[in-house]
Design a protein around this motif. Structure first.
Motif, PDB file in Angstrom:
ATOM      1  N   GLU A   1      14.564  36.241  45.406  1.00  0.00           N
ATOM      2  CA  GLU A   1      14.035  35.449  43.854  1.00  0.00           C
ATOM      3  C   GLU A   1      13.589  36.954  42.726  1.00  0.00           C
ATOM      4  OE1 GLU A   1      10.131  32.501  42.416  1.00  0.00           O
ATOM      5  OE2 GLU A   1      10.121  33.372  44.842  1.00  0.00           O
ATOM      6  N   ARG A   2      12.989  37.921  43.331  1.00  0.00           N
ATOM      7  CA  ARG A   2      12.534  38.606  42.614  1.00  0.00           C
ATOM      8  C   ARG A   2      13.088  39.755  42.350  1.00  0.00           C
ATOM      9  NH1 ARG A   2       9.698  41.811  40.365  1.00  0.00           N
ATOM     10  NH2 ARG A   2       8.660  42.856  40.036  1.00  0.00           N
ATOM     11  N   CYS A   3      14.587  39.684  42.412  1.00  0.00           N
ATOM     12  CA  CYS A   3      15.439  40.520  42.423  1.00  0.00           C
ATOM     13  C   CYS A   3      16.769  40.099  41.294  1.00  0.00           C
ATOM     14  CB  CYS A   3      16.427  41.247  42.883  1.00  0.00           C
ATOM     15  SG  CYS A   3      14.988  42.807  44.088  1.00  0.00           S
ATOM     16  N   GLY A   4      16.391  38.792  41.168  1.00  0.00           N
ATOM     17  CA  GLY A   4      17.349  37.727  40.929  1.00  0.00           C
ATOM     18  C   GLY A   4      18.663  37.944  41.216  1.00  0.00           C
ATOM     19  N   VAL A   5      19.087  37.143  42.443  1.00  0.00           N
ATOM     20  CA  VAL A   5      19.948  37.569  42.994  1.00  0.00           C
ATOM     21  C   VAL A   5      19.784  36.382  44.209  1.00  0.00           C
ATOM     22  CG1 VAL A   5      20.926  40.339  43.194  1.00  0.00           C
ATOM     23  CG2 VAL A   5      19.828  39.453  44.908  1.00  0.00           C
ATOM     24  N   ALA A   6      21.281  36.421  44.558  1.00  0.00           N
ATOM     25  CA  ALA A   6      21.558  35.393  46.426  1.00  0.00           C
ATOM     26  C   ALA A   6      20.726  35.147  47.038  1.00  0.00           C
ATOM     27  CB  ALA A   6      22.752  34.928  46.205  1.00  0.00           C
ATOM     28  N   VAL A   7      20.321  35.016  48.258  1.00  0.00           N
ATOM     29  CA  VAL A   7      20.027  35.584  49.569  1.00  0.00           C
ATOM     30  C   VAL A   7      21.567  36.311  49.788  1.00  0.00           C
ATOM     31  CG1 VAL A   7      19.907  34.743  51.560  1.00  0.00           C
ATOM     32  CG2 VAL A   7      18.464  33.605  50.042  1.00  0.00           C
ATOM     33  N   SER A   8      22.300  35.398  49.999  1.00  0.00           N
ATOM     34  CA  SER A   8      23.860  36.071  50.478  1.00  0.00           C
ATOM     35  C   SER A   8      24.401  37.260  49.899  1.00  0.00           C
ATOM     36  CB  SER A   8      25.200  35.159  50.097  1.00  0.00           C
ATOM     37  OG  SER A   8      24.911  35.070  48.641  1.00  0.00           O
ATOM     38  N   ALA A   9      23.625  38.328  48.650  1.00  0.00           N
ATOM     39  CA  ALA A   9      23.240  38.651  48.021  1.00  0.00           C
ATOM     40  C   ALA A   9      22.665  40.466  49.038  1.00  0.00           C
ATOM     41  CB  ALA A   9      23.479  38.940  46.721  1.00  0.00           C
ATOM     42  N   ILE A  10      21.397  39.632  49.080  1.00  0.00           N
ATOM     43  CA  ILE A  10      21.156  40.602  49.911  1.00  0.00           C
ATOM     44  C   ILE A  10      21.341  40.633  51.263  1.00  0.00           C
ATOM     45  CG2 ILE A  10      18.508  40.907  51.244  1.00  0.00           C
ATOM     46  CD1 ILE A  10      18.791  41.167  47.978  1.00  0.00           C
ATOM     47  N   HIS A  11      22.188  39.276  52.118  1.00  0.00           N
ATOM     48  CA  HIS A  11      22.237  39.891  53.536  1.00  0.00           C
ATOM     49  C   HIS A  11      23.982  41.037  53.186  1.00  0.00           C
ATOM     50  CE1 HIS A  11      20.445  35.916  54.588  1.00  0.00           C
ATOM     51  NE2 HIS A  11      19.855  36.573  54.969  1.00  0.00           N
TER      52      HIS A  11
ATOM     53  N   MET B   1       7.352  33.649  37.203  1.00  0.00           N
ATOM     54  CA  MET B   1       7.347  34.558  38.585  1.00  0.00           C
ATOM     55  C   MET B   1       5.665  34.755  38.611  1.00  0.00           C
ATOM     56  SD  MET B   1       8.949  36.611  40.584  1.00  0.00           S
ATOM     57  CE  MET B   1      10.032  35.920  40.721  1.00  0.00           C
ATOM     58  N   LYS B   2       5.466  34.824  39.648  1.00  0.00           N
ATOM     59  CA  LYS B   2       3.604  34.428  40.058  1.00  0.00           C
ATOM     60  C   LYS B   2       2.846  36.101  40.324  1.00  0.00           C
ATOM     61  CE  LYS B   2       4.282  33.714  44.314  1.00  0.00           C
ATOM     62  NZ  LYS B   2       4.597  33.148  46.033  1.00  0.00           N
ATOM     63  N   ILE B   3       1.572  36.883  39.888  1.00  0.00           N
ATOM     64  CA  ILE B   3       1.466  37.816  39.691  1.00  0.00           C
ATOM     65  C   ILE B   3       1.257  38.064  41.275  1.00  0.00           C
ATOM     66  CG2 ILE B   3      -0.494  39.152  39.231  1.00  0.00           C
ATOM     67  CD1 ILE B   3      -0.559  37.300  36.157  1.00  0.00           C
ATOM     68  N   ILE B   4       0.632  39.674  41.449  1.00  0.00           N
ATOM     69  CA  ILE B   4       0.839  40.010  42.762  1.00  0.00           C
ATOM     70  C   ILE B   4      -0.562  40.025  42.903  1.00  0.00           C
ATOM     71  CG2 ILE B   4       1.365  41.479  44.536  1.00  0.00           C
ATOM     72  CD1 ILE B   4       4.479  41.129  43.486  1.00  0.00           C
ATOM     73  N   ASP B   5      -1.563  39.817  44.024  1.00  0.00           N
ATOM     74  CA  ASP B   5      -2.243  40.144  44.385  1.00  0.00           C
ATOM     75  C   ASP B   5      -2.142  41.190  45.004  1.00  0.00           C
ATOM     76  OD1 ASP B   5      -5.299  40.515  44.984  1.00  0.00           O
ATOM     77  OD2 ASP B   5      -5.243  38.988  46.579  1.00  0.00           O
ATOM     78  N   PRO B   6      -3.516  41.871  44.435  1.00  0.00           N
ATOM     79  CA  PRO B   6      -3.322  44.226  44.789  1.00  0.00           C
ATOM     80  C   PRO B   6      -3.547  44.238  46.238  1.00  0.00           C
ATOM     81  CG  PRO B   6      -4.443  43.801  42.557  1.00  0.00           C
ATOM     82  CD  PRO B   6      -4.431  42.457  43.087  1.00  0.00           C
TER      83      PRO B   6
END
Length: 159
Positions: free
Chosen positions: A20-30, A1-6
């Motif tokens: 990606e950030r939540c560790g779930v599939a795109v279909s789960a977000i939908h 995971m990359k560091i977020i630029d402030p």
């Protein structure tokens, strides 16, 4: 995971970035969006964009699901927040308190089930004459559906 630029902390996220950030599939977000648990908006290219706070909402939904809390109950809790905001620590303490009794009840039922099954599993025969789980000829059918000998009087399976 990359560091977020402030400087990028307030930038909206794509569905792929949220997944990606939540560790779930795109279909789960939908799916979560279709169920009203999270919300997005569409940019000029008709792509979904999410505020960064959606990461907390998705994380809370995942925790609740792992506890066996139905999505409808999770949605009801999140909908009770003013203007549908993401829960603060104080909000979460109040929301999660709703589920303590339910979780304690499920733990108690699972403990009873485990303790009753241990004898049967230990002997290997399921003690068809003495087993406390036995229900010959469906004698308990008049009490209702489900495992009547495992559930306390009036409790529903999965409750």
């Amino acid at each position: 995971m990359k560091i977020i630029d402030p400087a990028q902390i307030h930038r909206e996220l794509s569905v792929g970035e949220v997944a990606e950030r939540c560790g779930v599939a795109v279909s789960a977000i939908h799916f979560y969006e279709a169920k009203g648990l999270i919300a997005s908006w569409r940019n000029h290219g008709n792509q979904r964009r999410y505020p960064r706070e959606v990461l907390r909402r998705v994380s809370l939904v995942k925790v609740d699901q792992r506890l066996g809390i139905p999505l409808a109950s999770i949605k009801g809790a999140l909908d009770s927040l003013p203007k549908g905001r993401t829960p603060t620590d104080q909000d979460w303490k109040k929301l999660s308190a709703r589920w303590h009794a339910d979780i304690d009840g499920r733990i108690a039922r699972l403990t009873r089930l485990r303790d009753q099954l241990t004898g049967c599993i230990g002997c290997g025969c399921l003690s068809m004459k003495e087993c406390p789980l036995r229900n010959p000829w469906d004698e308990l059918s008049e009490k209702g559906a489900g495992p009547q000998l495992l559930e306390p009087q009036g409790a529903q399976a999965g409750a």
